[in-house]
Enzyme design. Structure first.
Site, mmCIF file in Angstrom:
data_model
loop_
_atom_site.group_PDB
_atom_site.id
_atom_site.type_symbol
_atom_site.label_atom_id
_atom_site.label_comp_id
_atom_site.label_asym_id
_atom_site.label_seq_id
_atom_site.Cartn_x
_atom_site.Cartn_y
_atom_site.Cartn_z
ATOM 1 N N SER A 181 -11.330 0.445 3.463
ATOM 2 C CA SER A 181 -11.095 1.209 2.235
ATOM 3 C C SER A 181 -11.812 0.583 1.049
ATOM 4 C CB SER A 181 -9.589 1.288 1.950
ATOM 5 O OG SER A 181 -9.027 -0.012 1.843
ATOM 6 N N CYS B 2 -0.205 1.990 6.720
ATOM 7 C CA CYS B 2 0.187 0.612 7.005
ATOM 8 C C CYS B 2 0.404 -0.118 5.685
ATOM 9 C CB CYS B 2 -0.890 -0.091 7.826
ATOM 10 S SG CYS B 2 -2.502 -0.153 7.015
ATOM 11 N N GLN C 75 -4.122 -9.151 5.912
ATOM 12 C CA GLN C 75 -4.449 -7.834 6.462
ATOM 13 C C GLN C 75 -5.826 -7.846 7.126
ATOM 14 O OE1 GLN C 75 -3.408 -4.172 4.585
ATOM 15 N NE2 GLN C 75 -2.116 -5.170 3.059
ATOM 16 N N HIS D 215 -8.983 3.447 -2.223
ATOM 17 C CA HIS D 215 -7.568 3.135 -1.966
ATOM 18 C C HIS D 215 -7.024 2.399 -3.179
ATOM 19 C CE1 HIS D 215 -3.923 1.735 -0.283
ATOM 20 N NE2 HIS D 215 -4.371 0.757 0.496
ATOM 21 N N CYS E 10 0.815 -1.223 0.000
ATOM 22 C CA CYS E 10 0.000 0.000 0.000
ATOM 23 C C CYS E 10 0.844 1.267 0.000
ATOM 24 C CB CYS E 10 -0.934 0.009 1.204
ATOM 25 S SG CYS E 10 -2.128 -1.344 1.198
ATOM 26 N N ARG F 39 -20.127 8.591 -0.701
ATOM 27 C CA ARG F 39 -21.571 8.507 -0.483
ATOM 28 C C ARG F 39 -22.032 9.817 0.174
ATOM 29 N NH1 ARG F 39 -19.476 3.423 0.899
ATOM 30 N NH2 ARG F 39 -20.187 1.747 -0.474
#
Length: 388
Positions: free
Chosen positions: A243, A374, A158, A344, A90, A217
Site C-alpha cells: 500500500s 488486517c 507488519q 492507505h 489500520c 499510475r
C-alpha cells in the site's frame, strides 16, 4: 435489537506523501468530511449528532490531544458535539463504524458520525512509537513480558508478517507484482469512468479542487513494478506491491430507523454483521481469513452470497491469501482498485473502503458487500452490509 443504517459515506481523494494534501492540517481534513456529511444531508439537524468517533493511528503531533474534538471544533458541527479518537491500527475507522453501529443498534444513540483521518505527511508512521528512542525512556510498545511470551527481542513487524504470509501461502514476487498491476488498472478505470465521483469530497488546494486519487499510475506496467527495489534482500515485498503512504479522510453517517423517519433521511445501506477477531501477532496479516469465516457463520451466509468484497491491500499477499483461503471470486474483489494504487491513509481506510464498497454495489445493482482488513497485532475487522 434495532437496525443501523448508513445514510451517507464519503472520502477525500488520496494525497501522496508531500503531495496535494500536505498543507492541510489533519483536523481540518477531517472537518471537511464532517461538513460534507452535513451539506449532503441538509434535512438532518446538526444538533442531533450525538457523537463523532474518529479513527486515527498515529496519535501524535497534530493528531493528538483530544484529536476528534479538535476536528469537530474546526467543522460546522455544533460546539456541543462530543468526539473520541479510536486506534485499532489500520482498522481504526472500520472500528469507528462498528462502534457507531453498536450504539445505534443498542438504542443508546440515534445519529453518529463514524470517520477516520491520517496525514502521513505531517504525522509520519511511527511518530508515536519512537519517543523511547529519542528520549531514552522505556523500551517501546511491546513490553518485556510480551517479548518473552513470543521469544522476541524486537517489536512485531507488519513487514516481517508480510514476508511470512507470502512464504506460508506460496506467493512469489511475480504474483504480488501482477496483483499490484491489476490494482492500478482497476483504479485508473474507475477514475476514468467516474466511479468515485459520488463518494469524493473535493478539497481546495491552492484554488483548485483535489478530486482525483494522486497515487494511481495510469501508465503502470509489470516491468515498472518489478523494477522497484525489494524492501529486504531475498524477500518478495516492495513499495510497488504494498500500500502507498497516503493523506486522507473519510466518514459515514450512521443512524437508527427512528432518525430516518424523524429527519426524512434515505439510507444507502444497512449494517448486517459486525465482527472483530484476533490471532497470531507475528504473522498477523492472515487474520482477515478467520474473521471472515466467523462473520459469515454468524450472519448465516456463504461467501457465494456476497456480491462484492473490499479487502484492504496493505500488501498484495493479504487479499491473495484471503481469496485462496475463503475460496472467493477474484472478479468480486476490490473492483475499483485498492490501497496499492489508491493509497492507505491508515486511520481513514476503514470508512474510505466502506464508501467505495457501497457505491460500487449500488452502481452495479448488487446487494451484499463484505469489508475486511488486517491490523497490527493480528487483529481483523469484518463488516457485512446490505446496499439499499
Amino acid at each position: 435489537m434495532g437496525e443501523a443504517y448508513i445514510v451517507d459515506a464519503v472520502r477525500t481523494a488520496g494525497g501522496k506523501r508531500n503531495g496535494r494534501l500536505a498543507e492541510w492540517h489533519p483536523a481540518d481534513l477531517a472537518a471537511e468530511v464532517f461538513n460534507a456529511l452535513l451539506d449532503r444531508n441538509a434535512s438532518l439537524d446538526p444538533e442531533a449528532i450525538e457523537d463523532v468517533i474518529l479513527g486515527c493511528v498515529m496519535q501524535a503531533g497534530e493528531q493528538c490531544f483530544a484529536f476528534a474534538r479538535n476536528a469537530i471544533l474546526a467543522s460546522k458541527l455544533p460546539a456541543t458535539t462530543p468526539g473520541v479518537a479510536v486506534d485499532r491500527q489500520c482498522g481504526s475507522s472500520q472500528q469507528s463504524l462498528q462502534f457507531a453501529a453498536q450504539a445505534v443498534m443498542s438504542g443508546t444513540q440515534d445519529v453518529v458520525i463514524a470517520a477516520g483521518v491520517e496525514s502521513m505527511t505531517r504525522v509520519p508512521m511511527f511518530s508515536n512509537y519512537t519517543l523511547h528512542e529519542k528520549e531514552g525512556i522505556g523500551t517501546g510498545p511491546l513490553s518485556p513480558r510480551g517479548k518473552a511470551r513470543y521469544q522476541r527481542t524486537t517489536q512485531f513487524s507488519q513487514f516481517e508478517g508480510a514476508e511470512l504470509l507470502a512464504q506460508k501461502h506460496g506467493f512469489d514476487r511475480e504474483a504480488l507484482d501482477r496483483f499490484a498491476l491489476g490494482s492500478h488498472r482497476k483504479a485508473a478505470a474507475a477514475i476514468q469512468t467516474g466511479a468515485f465521483d459520488n463518494e469524493i469530497v473535493p478539497i481546495d488546494v491552492g484554488g483548485e479542487l483535489h478530486r482525483v486519487d494522486e497515487g494511481v499510475r495510469f501508465d503502470a506496467t509489470l516491468e515498472g513494478i518489478a523494477s522497484v527495489k525489494l524492501l529486504r534482500e531475498g524477500g518478495v515485498v516492495s513499495a510497488a506491491n504494498a500500500s502507498q503512504v497516503c493523506d486522507g479522510a473519510s466518514g459515514a453517517l450512521v443512524v437508527s430507523e427512528r432518525a430516518l423517519k424523524q429527519f426524512n433521511l434515505i439510507p444507502i445501506a444497512r449494517i448486517h454483521n459486525l465482527t472483530v477477531t484476533a490471532g497470531d501477532p507475528v504473522i498477523m496479516l492472515e487474520e482477515p481469513v478467520t474473521a471472515t469465516r466467523r462473520a459469515l457463520h454468524r450472519a448465516g451466509m456463504s461467501i457465494g452470497e456476497i456480491d462484492l468484497y473490499e479487502v484492504n491491500e496493505a500488501f498484495a499477499q493479504v487479499p491473495l491469501t484471503w481469496l485462496k483461503e475463503i475460496d472467493g471470486d477474484h472478479e468480486k474483489l476490490n473492483v475499483n482498485g485498492g490501497a496499492i494504487a489508491l493509497g492507505h491513509p491508515l486511520g481513514a481506510s476503514g470508512t474510505k473502503l466502506m464508501a467505495t464498497l457501497i457505491n460500487a454495489l449500488r452502481a452495479r445493482g448488487k446487494r451484499w458487500g463484505l469489508q475486511t482488513m488486517c491490523e497490527a497485532g493480528g487483529v481483523a475487522n469484518v463488516t457485512i452490509i446490505e446496499a439499499l
